[in-house]
Design a protein around this motif. Structure first.
Motif, PDB file in Angstrom:
ATOM      1  N   GLY A   4       0.807  -1.218   0.000  1.00 60.39           N
ATOM      2  CA  GLY A   4       0.000   0.000   0.000  1.00 60.39           C
ATOM      3  C   GLY A   4       0.839   1.267   0.000  1.00 60.39           C
ATOM      4  O   GLY A   4       0.333   2.343  -0.226  1.00 60.39           O
ATOM      5  N   THR A   5       2.119   1.128   0.268  1.00 56.02           N
ATOM      6  CA  THR A   5       2.960   2.324   0.202  1.00 56.02           C
ATOM      7  C   THR A   5       3.533   2.438  -1.197  1.00 56.02           C
ATOM      8  O   THR A   5       3.368   1.550  -2.025  1.00 56.02           O
ATOM      9  CB  THR A   5       4.129   2.241   1.185  1.00 56.02           C
ATOM     10  N   LEU A  16       7.850   3.247  -6.068  1.00 53.40           N
ATOM     11  CA  LEU A  16       7.815   4.296  -7.094  1.00 53.40           C
ATOM     12  C   LEU A  16       8.908   5.320  -6.903  1.00 53.40           C
ATOM     13  O   LEU A  16       9.145   6.151  -7.751  1.00 53.40           O
ATOM     14  CB  LEU A  16       6.473   5.030  -7.050  1.00 53.40           C
ATOM     15  N   ALA A  40      13.209   8.833   2.308  1.00 49.40           N
ATOM     16  CA  ALA A  40      13.984   8.384   1.147  1.00 49.40           C
ATOM     17  C   ALA A  40      15.340   7.835   1.594  1.00 49.40           C
ATOM     18  O   ALA A  40      15.824   6.838   1.058  1.00 49.40           O
ATOM     19  CB  ALA A  40      14.189   9.547   0.173  1.00 49.40           C
ATOM     20  N   GLU A  72      14.979   4.400   3.100  1.00 50.07           N
ATOM     21  CA  GLU A  72      14.689   3.357   2.107  1.00 50.07           C
ATOM     22  C   GLU A  72      15.910   2.962   1.275  1.00 50.07           C
ATOM     23  O   GLU A  72      15.845   2.038   0.457  1.00 50.07           O
ATOM     24  CB  GLU A  72      13.545   3.820   1.187  1.00 50.07           C
ATOM     25  N   TYR A 130       7.396   6.086  10.674  1.00 50.32           N
ATOM     26  CA  TYR A 130       7.671   5.703   9.288  1.00 50.32           C
ATOM     27  C   TYR A 130       6.471   5.014   8.666  1.00 50.32           C
ATOM     28  O   TYR A 130       6.080   5.303   7.536  1.00 50.32           O
ATOM     29  CB  TYR A 130       8.904   4.792   9.225  1.00 50.32           C
ATOM     30  N   ARG A 131       5.861   4.083   9.442  1.00 51.58           N
ATOM     31  CA  ARG A 131       4.716   3.351   8.891  1.00 51.58           C
ATOM     32  C   ARG A 131       3.558   4.275   8.538  1.00 51.58           C
ATOM     33  O   ARG A 131       2.932   4.138   7.489  1.00 51.58           O
ATOM     34  CB  ARG A 131       4.227   2.329   9.922  1.00 51.58           C
ATOM     35  N   ALA A 166       4.386   6.355   5.527  1.00 45.06           N
ATOM     36  CA  ALA A 166       4.538   5.578   4.308  1.00 45.06           C
ATOM     37  C   ALA A 166       3.202   5.086   3.763  1.00 45.06           C
ATOM     38  O   ALA A 166       3.157   4.544   2.657  1.00 45.06           O
ATOM     39  CB  ALA A 166       5.471   4.395   4.551  1.00 45.06           C
ATOM     40  N   SER A 167       2.142   5.294   4.516  1.00 43.50           N
ATOM     41  CA  SER A 167       0.834   4.890   3.992  1.00 43.50           C
ATOM     42  C   SER A 167       0.461   5.817   2.835  1.00 43.50           C
ATOM     43  O   SER A 167       0.779   7.003   2.845  1.00 43.50           O
ATOM     44  CB  SER A 167      -0.212   4.968   5.096  1.00 43.50           C
ATOM     45  N   LEU A 168      -0.221   5.260   1.846  1.00 41.53           N
ATOM     46  CA  LEU A 168      -0.432   5.986   0.595  1.00 41.53           C
ATOM     47  C   LEU A 168      -0.996   7.401   0.766  1.00 41.53           C
ATOM     48  O   LEU A 168      -0.397   8.359   0.248  1.00 41.53           O
ATOM     49  CB  LEU A 168      -1.321   5.158  -0.341  1.00 41.53           C
ATOM     50  N   ARG A 211       1.554   9.795   2.416  1.00 43.04           N
ATOM     51  CA  ARG A 211       2.721  10.008   1.558  1.00 43.04           C
ATOM     52  C   ARG A 211       2.378  10.913   0.370  1.00 43.04           C
ATOM     53  O   ARG A 211       3.206  11.735  -0.046  1.00 43.04           O
ATOM     54  CB  ARG A 211       3.239   8.659   1.053  1.00 43.04           C
ATOM     55  N   MET A 270       2.258  10.578 -10.956  1.00 39.29           N
ATOM     56  CA  MET A 270       3.268   9.527 -11.039  1.00 39.29           C
ATOM     57  C   MET A 270       3.142   8.540  -9.880  1.00 39.29           C
ATOM     58  O   MET A 270       3.343   7.332 -10.048  1.00 39.29           O
ATOM     59  CB  MET A 270       4.672  10.135 -11.060  1.00 39.29           C
ATOM     60  N   MET A 271       2.792   9.055  -8.697  1.00 39.16           N
ATOM     61  CA  MET A 271       2.660   8.162  -7.552  1.00 39.16           C
ATOM     62  C   MET A 271       1.427   7.271  -7.690  1.00 39.16           C
ATOM     63  O   MET A 271       1.454   6.090  -7.332  1.00 39.16           O
ATOM     64  CB  MET A 271       2.584   8.964  -6.254  1.00 39.16           C
ATOM     65  N   GLY A 301       1.922   4.869 -10.739  1.00 39.85           N
ATOM     66  CA  GLY A 301       3.136   4.053 -10.727  1.00 39.85           C
ATOM     67  C   GLY A 301       3.976   4.256 -11.967  1.00 39.85           C
ATOM     68  O   GLY A 301       4.879   3.476 -12.267  1.00 39.85           O
ATOM     69  N   SER A 302       3.681   5.323 -12.707  1.00 43.57           N
ATOM     70  CA  SER A 302       4.431   5.591 -13.939  1.00 43.57           C
ATOM     71  C   SER A 302       5.807   6.156 -13.597  1.00 43.57           C
ATOM     72  O   SER A 302       5.962   6.947 -12.659  1.00 43.57           O
ATOM     73  CB  SER A 302       3.647   6.587 -14.797  1.00 43.57           C
TER      74      SER A 302
END
Lengths: 311, 311, 311
Positions: free
Chosen positions: A265-266, A270, B36, B39, B106-107, B110-112, B115, B227-228, B231-232
């Motif tokens: 879900g994150t 990307l 970032a 990750e 962080y969790r 990082a959720s859609l 973010r 883009m997010m 996913g492009s």
């Protein structure tokens, strides 16, 4: 600070704070720094192949702090070269340590009593450098504590902090380690000094300047001599560090290597960062975990071992 | 710009241009930058081994642009440290992202949905940074367009441009890639922004400042969110780039790898450069070419494949 | 300097010292520098993959000296970009050398006569750069000879001195070599020039400026043309270097690799430096030495061989 008046140390501290570093203490600093360079693997070979690269490397060992603090404050990084007397002195020391017939100068300086005295004197010069850096930064940024700490630290421990690039001059490149990743004792103790002097200079530490100079220098010298005589490598700051580390930075033991996991879900996938490695590590651990949950005693042990190793 | 008055966006654009980045948008920038970093492969391990190196690395992620533009304009590279409020805020964000119990911060981030919002806000702060860099350069170099573009770009995309050295702090060294060799989308779009704002600030683009701020920011945010969500990874600038590349930089297909060939009669062999590799590649290709000329269908195919791969 | 009046060269020297480098000599410098870049292994491939990285690399080849001397004197390192005319000229040259159809420009420039003329003109521009660096440093540091030498040298040979970082832009990293470890002829001759011009500018060399410009330039050009025509790689400075090296830097032959040996009673093992390698080398040699002392003729030979190899 009553201790100073009690022990009648006030006069001594005041006299010490007026000590001039040039030429005696500076010379000790140059000798110890150049010997440290000579003891690096490959340095003697560089001295034979390219005396110039060796000299440049030695100058970075001797004046690294001034170069680094100059870069940080946008002051000319060639400024140390303008102090012709110091550069000549350091160059003579470098020449004698590296090229003296029969290696006499190095052998003498490396004998225990001489080295003890030289190292002690070098530590004295460290105090002056840290204080110099803090006051230099204070001129440009009054009351910016972090800048004062950073510049004082850079000035006092510069040679170590730029060691990656000093090594590059000699054709050596070790990216896997640096003084930030694994701080040495001198770097740590210089950082503590930079913090103390910054607090004192910004009137946040109720101590007189010459008292702090005296106390910090005595601490540095005693500690250095103690470490050299006993061969101990553990610094007296280690217990304090340990407490700080365990309090603030100890990551939770469960799932330690999965922090970089791509949570469903994150959008980490990307962000263009390669997190394959972390994901692979997580996959391994998950497998181990599930094995531990369903398996017997042996599996549990295996899981524990892996967790500990990972830590 | 009639579009703005038509859509009644003038007021909105003016209001937006007066937005303050501190603390809300800056915080979003720090959170996204620190995430970032987390990750990146190996970053969590560094956070465990050396919190200081991790902190320093995070600060370079957050303030890399200011450090780089400072270096370029000979202004103190420690200047970002003098802004105590911002550094404290970034440090708190870094601490929470890396060391929060149960990895909560962080969790959550990082959720859609979170973010998405944070990334959008970070893009807004990019506009301000690019504009800040351009005006900073303009104070020192009036009408030097290239300097204004360079500093605006460095300020807006600094974290990426210095990534080689940011990685070095963490003991990672990847010389084979950098942001100039293979630009990422944020670096490209920041360069476009730096060009636009430079033209606007030097009165070569007949647009009002707050209109450009509004249009560029909307473009950045919409594009990032797009883009997010999809996913492009292909940027909207890709077609333009392709046309530019094919027009100006497409090297001729024949003998593509033989440009470094040592032509008979030239003095390349005296220039002290090692061109063995290029020569070897040429030899290989020549062999293939002659095979293609004399050989059958299969050989021709092979030659074509090699040429395409080489391109 | 009677030679000048004797040969009636005074007028010629004076006229030459008033030559303007822009645009003719600068263009020659850009062409030769960009061709040197194109002849590096992998450069054409970079030009294909990332024209921007290639352009940036070419600019470092052309303006490296100005960037480096700017960094050393804490002047903006983007300053060369503010000279729009020069940057445009260098960019056009770069474009033509790398992307001209049928590789025409490179082929023409690489033909012997053209290359001779261009290289000669580039050497002329070197004189102006060295002198520019020396006077630039003198404005900030009157009478600091070492600073003047360093900046003059950096300005004249900057492209070579920063080559490690220029290569990094192209994704190449060769830490095992640099211009300090193994100086090339241009770097050496620029250093000599920097010393001469520094002595002249500080009135320690009883020569007029335009006479020194004339003599140094003629030396540079004649020497370069001679080296290109004969294919000789040995510089005319080699004998002088040899004498200097043997006088000052020749280490004693006995125990050449044991200089880093940890002498008993010293504290090298406490200094935290890894001297295992050196110690191991010494152990090897000691073994050989004792073998030589006790063994027969063959052993002695072996020992000698090793010593020579070690040297």
């Amino acid at each position: 600070m009553n201790l100073f008046s009690l022990l009648d140390l006030n006069e001594l501290a005041l006299g010490m704070s007026k000590l001039s570093m040039f030429p005696l203490f500076d010379t000790a600093h140059y000798v110890v720094s150049t010997m440290a360079l000579k003891e690096q693997p490959g340095a003697v070979d560089v001295a034979r192949r390219s005396p110039f690269a060796c000299w440049f490397s030695a100058m970075l060992h001797c004046f690294g702090g001034a170069v680094l603090s100059g870069l940080m404050l946008a002051q000319p990084s060639v400024a140390p070269l303008s102090n012709t007397g110091s550069v000549l002195l350091a160059s003579v020391v470098w020449y004698l340590v590296f090229y003296c017939p029969a290696n006499l100068v190095y052998r003498c300086s490396a004998s225990l009593p001489v080295r003890l005295v030289l190292s002690g004197m070098k530590e004295v010069s460290r105090t002056w450098k840290v204080l110099g850096g803090v006051t230099q930064a204070r001129k440009q940024y009054t009351d910016a504590l972090l800048v004062m700490i950073a510049v004082g630290w850079a000035r006092g421990a510069g040679g170590g902090l730029i060691s990656n690039f000093e090594q590059l001059v000699r054709g050596v490149w070790k990216p896997e380690t640096n003084e930030l990743l694994k701080m040495s004792y001198p770097t740590k103790v210089t950082l503590v000094g930079a913090v103390l002097f910054t607090l004192q200079q910004s009137y946040r530490l109720p101590v007189k300047e010459h008292h702090l100079i005296f106390a910090y220098t005595v601490f540095l010298v005693v500690n250095k001599v103690w470490m050299m005589l006993t061969g101990s490598t553990s610094s007296p700051l280690a217990p304090l560090e340990g407490v700080l580390y365990r309090t603030f930075f100890a990551l939770q033991p469960e799932q330690p290597s999965c922090a970089t996991q791509v949570y469903p879900g994150t959008l980490a996938h990307l962000s263009g960062k390669n997190s394959d490695k972390g994901a692979a590590a997580c996959a391994t651990q998950k497998r181990t975990n599930s094995a531990a949950e369903t398996g017997g005693k042996r599996s549990v042990k295996g899981s524990h071992t892996e967790t500990r190793k990972d830590k």
